[in-house]
Design an enzyme around this catalytic site. Sequence first.
Site, PDB file in Angstrom:
ATOM      1  N   LYS A 175      67.146  51.711  37.395  1.00 38.30           N
ATOM      2  CA  LYS A 175      66.278  50.552  37.130  1.00 38.30           C
ATOM      3  C   LYS A 175      64.806  50.930  37.348  1.00 38.30           C
ATOM      4  CE  LYS A 175      69.349  47.682  35.875  1.00 38.30           C
ATOM      5  NZ  LYS A 175      69.367  47.201  34.499  1.00 38.30           N
ATOM      6  N   SER A 193      65.842  44.735  38.986  1.00 36.80           N
ATOM      7  CA  SER A 193      66.607  44.209  40.120  1.00 36.80           C
ATOM      8  C   SER A 193      65.786  44.292  41.396  1.00 36.80           C
ATOM      9  CB  SER A 193      67.860  45.076  40.265  1.00 36.80           C
ATOM     10  OG  SER A 193      68.478  44.837  41.503  1.00 36.80           O
ATOM     11  N   TYR A 230      72.242  53.546  40.808  1.00 42.72           N
ATOM     12  CA  TYR A 230      72.006  52.343  39.995  1.00 42.72           C
ATOM     13  C   TYR A 230      70.546  51.898  40.142  1.00 42.72           C
ATOM     14  CZ  TYR A 230      71.707  47.382  38.900  1.00 42.72           C
ATOM     15  OH  TYR A 230      71.285  46.161  38.415  1.00 42.72           O
TER      16      TYR A 230
HETATM   17  P1  NAD Z   1      77.343  42.413  32.591  1.00 40.09           P
HETATM   18  O1  NAD Z   1      78.109  43.669  32.823  1.00 40.09           O
HETATM   19  O2  NAD Z   1      78.083  41.127  32.594  1.00 40.09           O
HETATM   20  O3  NAD Z   1      76.554  42.515  31.206  1.00 40.09           O
HETATM   21  C1  NAD Z   1      76.092  43.744  30.675  1.00 40.09           C
HETATM   22  C2  NAD Z   1      76.562  43.833  29.238  1.00 40.09           C
HETATM   23  O4  NAD Z   1      76.099  45.040  28.653  1.00 40.09           O
HETATM   24  C3  NAD Z   1      78.087  43.833  29.115  1.00 40.09           C
HETATM   25  O5  NAD Z   1      78.462  42.864  28.156  1.00 40.09           O
HETATM   26  C4  NAD Z   1      78.419  45.249  28.625  1.00 40.09           C
HETATM   27  O6  NAD Z   1      79.547  45.261  27.767  1.00 40.09           O
HETATM   28  C5  NAD Z   1      77.142  45.632  27.913  1.00 40.09           C
HETATM   29  N1  NAD Z   1      76.839  47.056  27.852  1.00 40.09           N
HETATM   30  C6  NAD Z   1      76.687  47.932  28.876  1.00 40.09           C
HETATM   31  N2  NAD Z   1      76.304  49.118  28.405  1.00 40.09           N
HETATM   32  C7  NAD Z   1      76.196  49.000  27.052  1.00 40.09           C
HETATM   33  C8  NAD Z   1      75.805  49.874  26.015  1.00 40.09           C
HETATM   34  N3  NAD Z   1      75.458  51.140  26.240  1.00 40.09           N
HETATM   35  N4  NAD Z   1      75.802  49.403  24.748  1.00 40.09           N
HETATM   36  C9  NAD Z   1      76.147  48.120  24.469  1.00 40.09           C
HETATM   37  N5  NAD Z   1      76.516  47.247  25.413  1.00 40.09           N
HETATM   38  C10 NAD Z   1      76.524  47.690  26.701  1.00 40.09           C
HETATM   39  O7  NAD Z   1      76.154  42.384  33.643  1.00 40.09           O
HETATM   40  P2  NAD Z   1      75.126  41.220  34.020  1.00 40.09           P
HETATM   41  O8  NAD Z   1      75.432  40.771  35.391  1.00 40.09           O
HETATM   42  O9  NAD Z   1      75.045  40.242  32.925  1.00 40.09           O
HETATM   43  O10 NAD Z   1      73.779  42.056  34.101  1.00 40.09           O
HETATM   44  C11 NAD Z   1      72.885  42.165  33.012  1.00 40.09           C
HETATM   45  C12 NAD Z   1      71.733  43.082  33.400  1.00 40.09           C
HETATM   46  O11 NAD Z   1      71.087  42.550  34.548  1.00 40.09           O
HETATM   47  C13 NAD Z   1      72.161  44.497  33.763  1.00 40.09           C
HETATM   48  O12 NAD Z   1      71.197  45.392  33.251  1.00 40.09           O
HETATM   49  C14 NAD Z   1      72.141  44.491  35.267  1.00 40.09           C
HETATM   50  O13 NAD Z   1      71.897  45.766  35.795  1.00 40.09           O
HETATM   51  C15 NAD Z   1      70.979  43.546  35.548  1.00 40.09           C
HETATM   52  N6  NAD Z   1      71.088  42.918  36.891  1.00 40.09           N
HETATM   53  C16 NAD Z   1      72.208  42.214  37.220  1.00 40.09           C
HETATM   54  C17 NAD Z   1      72.316  41.648  38.490  1.00 40.09           C
HETATM   55  C18 NAD Z   1      73.550  40.907  38.911  1.00 40.09           C
HETATM   56  O14 NAD Z   1      73.732  40.702  40.105  1.00 40.09           O
HETATM   57  N7  NAD Z   1      74.407  40.467  37.986  1.00 40.09           N
HETATM   58  C19 NAD Z   1      71.262  41.801  39.409  1.00 40.09           C
HETATM   59  C20 NAD Z   1      70.123  42.500  39.031  1.00 40.09           C
HETATM   60  C21 NAD Z   1      70.045  43.060  37.755  1.00 40.09           C
HETATM   61  N1  UFG Z   2      79.811  40.120  50.683  1.00 42.19           N
HETATM   62  C1  UFG Z   2      80.875  39.897  51.528  1.00 42.19           C
HETATM   63  N2  UFG Z   2      82.144  40.019  51.028  1.00 42.19           N
HETATM   64  C2  UFG Z   2      82.389  40.347  49.728  1.00 42.19           C
HETATM   65  C3  UFG Z   2      81.284  40.564  48.859  1.00 42.19           C
HETATM   66  C4  UFG Z   2      80.004  40.447  49.376  1.00 42.19           C
HETATM   67  O1  UFG Z   2      80.696  39.612  52.704  1.00 42.19           O
HETATM   68  O2  UFG Z   2      83.561  40.458  49.346  1.00 42.19           O
HETATM   69  C5  UFG Z   2      78.440  39.955  51.215  1.00 42.19           C
HETATM   70  C6  UFG Z   2      77.613  41.226  51.159  1.00 42.19           C
HETATM   71  O3  UFG Z   2      77.830  42.011  52.298  1.00 42.19           O
HETATM   72  C7  UFG Z   2      76.199  40.652  51.066  1.00 42.19           C
HETATM   73  C8  UFG Z   2      76.387  39.377  50.258  1.00 42.19           C
HETATM   74  O4  UFG Z   2      77.761  39.024  50.394  1.00 42.19           O
HETATM   75  O5  UFG Z   2      75.712  40.318  52.333  1.00 42.19           O
HETATM   76  C9  UFG Z   2      76.066  39.527  48.788  1.00 42.19           C
HETATM   77  O6  UFG Z   2      76.787  40.629  48.261  1.00 42.19           O
HETATM   78  P1  UFG Z   2      76.901  40.907  46.686  1.00 42.19           P
HETATM   79  O7  UFG Z   2      77.764  42.111  46.507  1.00 42.19           O
HETATM   80  O8  UFG Z   2      77.291  39.671  45.972  1.00 42.19           O
HETATM   81  O9  UFG Z   2      75.387  41.208  46.251  1.00 42.19           O
HETATM   82  P2  UFG Z   2      74.381  42.335  46.787  1.00 42.19           P
HETATM   83  O10 UFG Z   2      73.247  41.614  47.404  1.00 42.19           O
HETATM   84  O11 UFG Z   2      75.055  43.349  47.598  1.00 42.19           O
HETATM   85  O12 UFG Z   2      74.017  43.055  45.416  1.00 42.19           O
HETATM   86  C10 UFG Z   2      73.295  42.388  44.403  1.00 42.19           C
HETATM   87  C11 UFG Z   2      73.682  42.912  43.030  1.00 42.19           C
HETATM   88  C12 UFG Z   2      73.244  44.356  42.883  1.00 42.19           C
HETATM   89  C13 UFG Z   2      71.823  44.533  43.258  1.00 42.19           C
HETATM   90  C14 UFG Z   2      71.570  43.983  44.636  1.00 42.19           C
HETATM   91  C15 UFG Z   2      70.139  44.066  45.053  1.00 42.19           C
HETATM   92  O13 UFG Z   2      75.080  42.826  42.816  1.00 42.19           O
HETATM   93  O14 UFG Z   2      73.403  44.729  41.526  1.00 42.19           O
HETATM   94  O15 UFG Z   2      71.950  42.596  44.650  1.00 42.19           O
HETATM   95  O16 UFG Z   2      69.359  43.340  44.200  1.00 42.19           O
HETATM   96  F1  UFG Z   2      71.496  45.855  43.245  1.00 42.19           F
END
Ligand code: NAD
Ligand code: UFG
Length: 340
Positions: free
Chosen positions: A154, A126, A150
């Site tokens: 990572k 991330s 978190y």
């Molecule tokens: P998500 O929660 O939709 O998907 C994660 C999946 O992993 C889920 O289906 C959950 O059931 C499964 N899971 C969690 N722990 C498990 C375990 N121990 N065993 C088996 N299954 C397990 O999340 P996502 O948004 O698809 O994110 C996927 C990956 O990308 C994560 O590692 C997350 O940290 C990373 N990531 C996500 C974002 C974002 O904004 N969505 C940003 C940066 C990194």
């Molecule tokens: N925001 C609002 N209102 C809301 C939700 C979000 O104003 O109800 C704003 C936040 O303040 C931010 C922007 O929208 O300025 C994006 O917020 P998100 O929560 O969608 O995303 P973040 O950038 O805070 O976080 C994301 C991922 C994290 C990751 C992070 C840094 O969700 O997992 O990017 O990579 F750690």
Amino acid sequence: MAKKVLVTGGAGYIGSHTCVSLLEAGYEAVVVDDLRNSDKEALNRVEELTGKKVDFYQFDVCDEAKLDKVFSEHKINSIIHFAGLKAVGESVEKPLEYYDNNINSTLALCRMMLKHKVKNLIFSSSATVYDQKNEVPLSEEGTLGCSNPYGWTKLMCEQILRDLTHAHKELSVVLLRYFNPIGAHESGIIGEDPTGIPNNLLPYITQTALGRREQLTVHGNDYDTPDGTGVRDYIHVVDLANGHVKALQYADSRTGSDAINLGTGKGYSVLDIVKAFEEVNGVKVPYVIGPRRAGDLATVYAAPQKAKEVLGWEAEKGIEDMCRDAWRWQKKNPQGYRNS
Ligand code: NAD
Ligand code: UFG
């Protein structure tokens, strides 16, 4: 013979979209997910969309005996490790759950790689691993450091995987640092389905547009940004998913570890997104300005050049596509996968 990819967390938001990209690119997908934050229906729909089958196992990736069985039953060529807990705020409340799940699942997979001679692993990292003192755009050479558990999970997993490739020269690991994935598959059949009140901006906007939430709270408008609201690098989840296919090809061609940003290089403010969403979809998103959210940064966006150079990948979709596709998914599935 088609190459088999073990996709942990494949029923989740990014995982399900990546399964579609993999199947379309001719890979076979074996998914391990315990469904703690997802629904099996997502994978049914992946099969519906692609006309191909996904091998699915429901268990915790930390359960090494069960993992071992899957690796014995299938000749796995590569692993994509999505499974993990991902809510920044929750990680501050429950740090041990985050360290336990995110690190132990990665360690279990590392041991499987050695035992079953799997060369490649793609890790979901991330943008949050970049130290807050870096200037934007954030490049892969930036200094690393986190401000919540978190993020530390990572960064620690990145280090574990780097150390593993130092010790075992035949291995290849790609650390993909995602910026802000939003949107949904353009069919509207799969998308983001958060449980409870969404933390992230786009699901909050789509649920507000639908009337499930009264109004969006914009977390602060006094940042040093053009309109005072937070600026992020939003990337279409299908672009992100396609980046994983490119990363697999890259991993196959080399050994060692490499960290690569997946972002667009463009920053949009909260109000830019609200406006684009309203315009492209012809709906209103009522909002109020609230205080800043603890831990938020003013501006985060990627230097995306390395992905283009080494993966031959760049984001193709813009915020209009992201807003249109997110809304199509939400309208077709007002209660997410629980409709079916
Ligand atoms: P998500 O929660 O939709 O998907 C994660 C999946 O992993 C889920 O289906 C959950 O059931 C499964 N899971 C969690 N722990 C498990 C375990 N121990 N065993 C088996 N299954 C397990 O999340 P996502 O948004 O698809 O994110 C996927 C990956 O990308 C994560 O590692 C997350 O940290 C990373 N990531 C996500 C974002 C974002 O904004 N969505 C940003 C940066 C990194
Ligand atoms: N925001 C609002 N209102 C809301 C939700 C979000 O104003 O109800 C704003 C936040 O303040 C931010 C922007 O929208 O300025 C994006 O917020 P998100 O929560 O969608 O995303 P973040 O950038 O805070 O976080 C994301 C991922 C994290 C990751 C992070 C840094 O969700 O997992 O990017 O990579 F750690």
